[in-house]
Design a protein around this motif. Structure first.
Motif, PDB file in Angstrom:
ATOM      1  N   GLU A 136      32.105  95.722 -20.017  1.00 46.13           N
ATOM      2  CA  GLU A 136      31.262  95.966 -18.868  1.00 46.13           C
ATOM      3  C   GLU A 136      29.810  95.921 -19.335  1.00 46.13           C
ATOM      4  N   VAL A 137      28.947  95.432 -18.461  1.00 45.90           N
ATOM      5  CA  VAL A 137      27.521  95.341 -18.768  1.00 45.90           C
ATOM      6  C   VAL A 137      26.741  95.706 -17.508  1.00 45.90           C
ATOM      7  N   ARG A 138      25.577  96.284 -17.698  1.00 47.18           N
ATOM      8  CA  ARG A 138      24.727  96.596 -16.542  1.00 47.18           C
ATOM      9  C   ARG A 138      24.330  95.292 -15.855  1.00 47.18           C
ATOM     10  N   TYR A 196      28.363 101.933 -11.158  1.00 46.92           N
ATOM     11  CA  TYR A 196      29.250 102.146 -12.308  1.00 46.92           C
ATOM     12  C   TYR A 196      28.648 103.077 -13.352  1.00 46.92           C
ATOM     13  N   TYR A 197      27.348 102.993 -13.534  1.00 41.14           N
ATOM     14  CA  TYR A 197      26.710 103.752 -14.604  1.00 41.14           C
ATOM     15  C   TYR A 197      26.198 105.101 -14.115  1.00 41.14           C
ATOM     16  N   ASP A 223      24.593  99.281 -10.961  1.00 35.37           N
ATOM     17  CA  ASP A 223      25.820  98.498 -10.883  1.00 35.37           C
ATOM     18  C   ASP A 223      26.165  97.934 -12.254  1.00 35.37           C
ATOM     19  N   GLY A 224      27.448  97.693 -12.439  1.00 35.36           N
ATOM     20  CA  GLY A 224      27.931  97.047 -13.649  1.00 35.36           C
ATOM     21  C   GLY A 224      28.649  95.758 -13.291  1.00 35.36           C
ATOM     22  N   ARG A 228      32.033  93.403 -14.805  1.00 38.85           N
ATOM     23  CA  ARG A 228      33.117  93.255 -15.776  1.00 38.85           C
ATOM     24  C   ARG A 228      33.121  91.795 -16.220  1.00 38.85           C
TER      25      ARG A 228
END
Length: 150
Positions: free
Chosen positions: A108-110, A134-135, A140-141, A143
């Protein structure tokens, strides 16, 4: 600058790993979490060092009966970015995942981290889902996934 070395982290690396964690805007790992991850067979932590200085790290998580490995965390000191450190850390994680017969790498990444998204795209990762709020800070993140076979 000396020679960049990427190796598995050990307990003695924890202070440097915690210092690298400070570069995250939130969702930082604690010392307790790092000690636990270093002790369990389902996790691996790599550290990238140059001249005795830790410049980056990566945490990989696996599950025994799963074909998916997960990059949980990648961090590179901002002063060392642009040297290919993140790519070398990801390559080390991918090698271990392949040795463990994992078919897919996930992470997962920002959504607002354009440099990381560009790096993962270059490394063959595809964005597969948006993760709303997500964070920890509500960001938001995304996938991302990459097949490891072939």
């Amino acid at each position: 600058m000396g020679t960049l070395q990427v190796r598995r982290a050990a307990a003695g690396d924890i202070p440097a790993l915690l210092a690298l964690e400070r570069h995250f805007p939130g969702d930082r790992m604690s010392e307790r979490s790092m000690r636990r991850l270093l002790a369990v067979p389902s996790a691996a932590i790599w550290v990238a060092r140059d001249g005795g200085v830790s410049l980056g790290s990566l945490v990989l998580l696996t599950r025994r009966n799963s074909g998916v490995a997960r990059i949980y965390s990648v961090v590179v000191d901002p002063a060392a970015r642009g040297r290919g450190i993140a790519g070398r850390l990801v390559a080390a994680a991918e090698r271990l995942a392949r040795l463990g017969k994992k078919a897919l790498m996930s992470l997962e990444v920002r959504a607002d981290n354009a440099p990381a998204r560009a790096l993962y795209r270059r490394l063959g990762y595809a964005e597969t889902a948006t993760l709303r709020s997500y964070y920890e800070d509500g960001a938001d993140g995304l996938r991302l996934r990459k097949p490891l076979s072939g």
